[in-house]
Design an enzyme around this catalytic site. Structure first.
Site, mmCIF file in Angstrom:
data_model
loop_
_atom_site.group_PDB
_atom_site.id
_atom_site.type_symbol
_atom_site.label_atom_id
_atom_site.label_comp_id
_atom_site.label_asym_id
_atom_site.label_seq_id
_atom_site.Cartn_x
_atom_site.Cartn_y
_atom_site.Cartn_z
ATOM 1 N N HIS A 394 0.828 -1.213 0.000
ATOM 2 C CA HIS A 394 0.000 0.000 0.000
ATOM 3 C C HIS A 394 0.856 1.254 0.000
ATOM 4 O O HIS A 394 0.395 2.332 -0.370
ATOM 5 C CB HIS A 394 -0.931 0.004 1.223
ATOM 6 N N GLY A 395 2.096 1.138 0.431
ATOM 7 C CA GLY A 395 2.998 2.290 0.457
ATOM 8 C C GLY A 395 4.157 1.978 1.383
ATOM 9 O O GLY A 395 3.930 1.477 2.489
#
Lengths: 478, 370
Positions: A394-395
């Site tokens: 997601h990051g």
């Protein structure tokens, strides 16, 4: 994807679904996949990159096909027609620069032809040249491909690297570096595309053979409904449909029902909840813990309705052309434990991670016979690596990693609890009323655990998250 | 497929009924009365207004029912005997640009105790300011405010609210011409400038399709109620903002007219209409404080809004009318030092609001005792 994009996709897929001839339908899905990669790509502040990002998506896809999914016994000419179905629309998009419809396919005008045409030609040469390479040992090449795909994913997901990438791309585009932002690297669906490509390369590296045509492969990787938010299908499953095994008849009722449910979830529920949900902007503004809890629960519901709404829309659109995409959510918030939550939340991603990370890692950790690790440590390590990767997907930020660790910890504790309490739980099942109460409490605990975990997911800094937890538990901190 | 066609047909039928029924029924104004405010959420301290809803949790809309339903005045209930209900009209300086609700003039006055005829009374003050400069807009809001039976109306005003060309330029007024017309009729005043502007709504503008944005605004207002309730924020507070200009070019024009601005181009009749609308409830007109610049060409212009000559004339005229008509008026145009003005020549800070409220606390008891 905006509502208008969904309506356009719906119209295009409805028409394609009306075609009875499987070959023609497959061909049209391929063309649509190519064109929609460009069409759905949002505007990028770096000049022409709303053309180059989709171009790179298609290039990586075709090269992965050439090295991993093409039948080596067939000459490249055997795929001439299908390659034309892919390269020709790419050419059309490039040439649209000199037509009145120069923003029909791309968010801004495509780049000059002296840039786009040689790029397409170079891609064609690479594809043709790949035939020679296939005769050699490709293990190194697969490793390079895996490294490249993962590196790009890390660059996109890691704000400091994304910023550097933006500066670099701005410098080669002749734009000011000062205005570079990490958010400039808006490469539509790369997270999903990379995982689809990685699964194929890893399988091929392991010796698994699955040969499909270039059209089928491009459709698999870039299938427009699943481009922006999944699900991540498996190539063998998807290719079966495209190889002429479409659903016997288009289930229009099912398709439109899923579309309607998806649109309701996304555009009514999720977008409505967005007004009241916890966000980076409002997290420090709440004046009492009652509103703070409400905002957190609203966010928990918003992210679910948003994501599962998109999945419903993707599945509905897929059904319109006779392809059944895999389910991605199965009422995860109603599950009574964290393991079952993860078996029903973003199912295709967790299955992917389980197949390509968790299982191989567990096997590896267990294979050390000389200095065997205790079972609990194997589970702990595997859970932390797996959930850490899901967080990083997601990051690559501290908070996403903590979010991953939060769930890894939850899964680990749940596993220990389950192992210790197995017999007692079996005994409890004999007393249905108490067991129902136990399930209710388990559900509440699981929901609270997941909801509290979202704090790390929403907020950018650990300090913000900690302050928010204090607010949740103790009310306003002066 | 057949089931799908049936659903499609039913949907089209419902849509057709909605489209056909909406135009004659015009439910949008009435729908504005449905509100979570003053129930699930606390009422807003000031009327909905804003251009950055995502950060202000507030935005501008023109449905007066919705605006008042979201305001805490709608949840105020009946007055108890020890309370005096006061409404404060006016522009952005009353509404409180850059000020928190409790820092505004109304906020400063609210809860203050005054002695009336030997008994202590608490002021229950409602901020009904709205950040546009137009007396017609004030009149429109005053007409609504009367439903809540105020004991006193404070009406801060400034010259910029008077020109006829400003009266209908505000979106709130333009979208509520019918109600303004009724208000004028009730007051038996028919300004000439209004007669020519009334117009009629087209069929298209009354259709569901045309009013979809207004309907969505009603839903948005309720949704933003959550964050208003949770955070108490109803406007964007920028870290930095431009200070009001104090150096000017030698320009003596007001609304493109040099020198004195003609009286016939001013909407003095709106004040008359306001007084008639208020009936027995006293109105205190307040010439609101403004920045008086001391920079370049300050002998020609007081500030961004006003050239000296035009303002002085209007100022005299205002005081004359107050005297000749026996209006209750307070002239506070120069009571605040320049340092308290924030981002405009009429926006003052908390310090300014405190000074103004203290001045008013000297006047209000006397006025109420009359």
């Amino acid at each position: 994807m905006f509502l208008l994009d969904i309506v356009i996709l719906l119209a295009a897929f409805f028409i394609i679904g009306l075609i009875r001839n499987p070959k023609l339908r497959t061909a049209l899905i391929t063309v649509a996949s190519v064109l929609f990669v460009f069409y759905l790509q949002p505007l990028v502040p770096i000049r022409n990159f709303d053309y180059w990002f989709p171009f790179l998506t298609l290039s990586f896809t075709l090269l992965t096909w050439a090295f991993c999914a093409r039948d080596p016994d067939l000459p490249i000419q055997a795929n001439r027609d299908e390659l034309a179905l892919i390269l020709f629309p790419m050419l059309i998009v490039a040439l649209s620069r000199h037509t009145p419809f120069n923003t029909l396919f791309t968010a801004s005008r495509p780049p000059a032809l002296w840039l786009s045409l040689p790029a397409i030609a170079f891609l064609f040469i690479l594809l043709t040249g790949s035939v020679q390479l296939l005769k050699k040992n490709l293990t190194v090449l697969y490793s390079v491909l895996i490294t490249l795909l993962i590196s790009l994913l890390v660059i996109i997901k890691m704000p400091c690297l994304a910023l550097k990438a933006s500066e670099f791309l701005r410098s080669i585009s002749g734009q000011q570096i000062d205005s570079a932002l990490a958010s400039d690297i808006r490469w539509l669906g790369y997270s999903y595309i990379a995982f689809r490509l990685l699964s194929v390369v890893i399988d091929r590296k392991k010796g698994r053979k699955l040969f499909v045509s270039p059209g089928q492969f491009v459709s698999y990787v870039c299938f427009p409904p699943a481009l922006a938010a999944g699900p991540i299908d498996r190539l063998d499953r998807f290719a079966k449909s495209l190889a002429g095994n479409f659903l016997a008849s288009i289930p229009y009722d099912d398709a439109f029902q899923r579309l309607a449910i998806g649109a309701f979830k996304k555009f009514i529920l999720a977008d409505g909840l967005a007004f009241i949900a916890l966000s980076q902007q409002n997290h420090a503004q709440f004046q009492s813990s009652c509103w703070t809890w409400s905002a957190l629960i609203a966010y928990s519901l918003q992210i679910y309705f948003d994501f599962s709404g998109y999945t419903d829309i993707a599945i509905g659109l897929g059904l319109l052309v006779g392809i059944r995409l895999p389910e991605n959510f199965n009422h995860p918030y109603l599950k009574p434990d964290i393991a079952r939550f993860w078996n029903n939340w973003h199912m295709t991603l967790t299955q992917w991670i389980r197949s390509y990370v968790f299982n191989p890692l567990t096997r590896k950790l267990r294979s050390n016979k000389q200095r065997p690790l205790p079972q609990w440590l194997i589970v702990l390590l595997a859970q932390f690596v797996t959930m850490g990767l899901i967080g990083a997907w997601h990051g690559v930020t501290f908070n996403f990693l903590i979010w991953g660790a939060w769930h890894a910890f939850g899964l680990f504790i749940h596993q220990l609890y389950n192992d210790r309490m197995k017999d007692r739980l079996l005994a409890l099942q004999q007393r249905p009323q108490i067991y129902q109460l136990y399930l209710l409490l388990s559900w509440l605990l699981t929901f609270l655990f997941v909801a509290l975990g979202w704090v790390w997911f929403v907020l950018a800094e650990p300090g913000d998250a900690m302050a928010f937890y204090r607010m949740l538990l103790m009310g306003r901190i002066p | 497929m057949r089931r799908l066609l049936r659903i499609l047909l039913k949907t089209l039928l419902i849509l057709a009924i909605l489209l056909a029924g909406y135009t004659p029924l015009q439910p949008e104004p009435m729908l504005g009365k449905i509100s979570f405010y003053n129930g699930l959420f606390p009422g807003r301290e000031r009327l909905p207004f804003g251009e950055t809803p995502r950060t202000a949790y507030n935005f501008s809309l023109s449905n007066l029912n919705a605006m008042f339903s979201s305001h805490k005045i709608s949840g105020a209930g009946k007055l108890v005997s020890e309370e005096i209900r006061v409404v404060v009209l006016g522009d952005s300086s009353t509404w409180g640009t850059l000020l928190k609700p409790e820092e505004t003039l109304a906020g400063q006055l609210d809860g203050k105790i005054i002695e009336l005829n030997g008994t202590e009374q608490t002021l229950q003050v409602f901020n009904l300011g709205y950040p546009t400069l137009s007396l017609s807009k004030d009149l429109l809001l005053l007409n609504r405010a009367m439903e809540y039976q105020p004991d006193l109306i404070l009406w801060p005003l400034t010259m910029e609210s008077f020109p006829i060309d400003k009266q209908l330029a505000t979106a709130l007024v333009a979208d509520n011409l019918k109600e303004l017309s009724t208000t004028f009729q009730k007051a038996s005043i028919s300004p000439q400038w209004f007669e020519s502007e009334k117009g009629t709504e087209s069929w298209w503008s009354r259709s569901l399709f045309s009013q979809r944005r207004a309907l969505w605004d009603l839903i948005r207002l309720q949704l933003y109620g959550f964050l208003w309730a949770g955070t108490g924020i109803d406007q964007d507070y920028p870290q930095d903002y431009p200070k009001p200009t104090i150096d000017f070019q030698a320009d003596d024009t007001f609304h493109s007219i040099s020198g004195v601005y003609p009286d016939e181009l001013m909407a003095w009749d709106v004040l008359e209409a306001g007084l008639k609308t208020a009936g027995d409830t006293p109105i205190l007109f307040i010439n609101e404080p403004m920045l008086i610049s001391n920079g370049e060409n300050s002998d020609i212009r007081y500030n961004f809004y006003y050239p000296v000559e035009a303002y002085d004339y209007w100022h005299r005229e205002f005081l004359n009318r107050c005297k000749s008509n026996q209006w209750h008026c307070q002239d506070y145009w120069d009571i605040l030092p320049n340092i308290v003005f924030t981002n405009s020549a009429i926006h003052y800070n908390l310090e300014g609001a405190v000074v103004l409220s203290e001045k008013l606390m000297e006047t209000i008891p006397k006025l109420l005792e009359q």
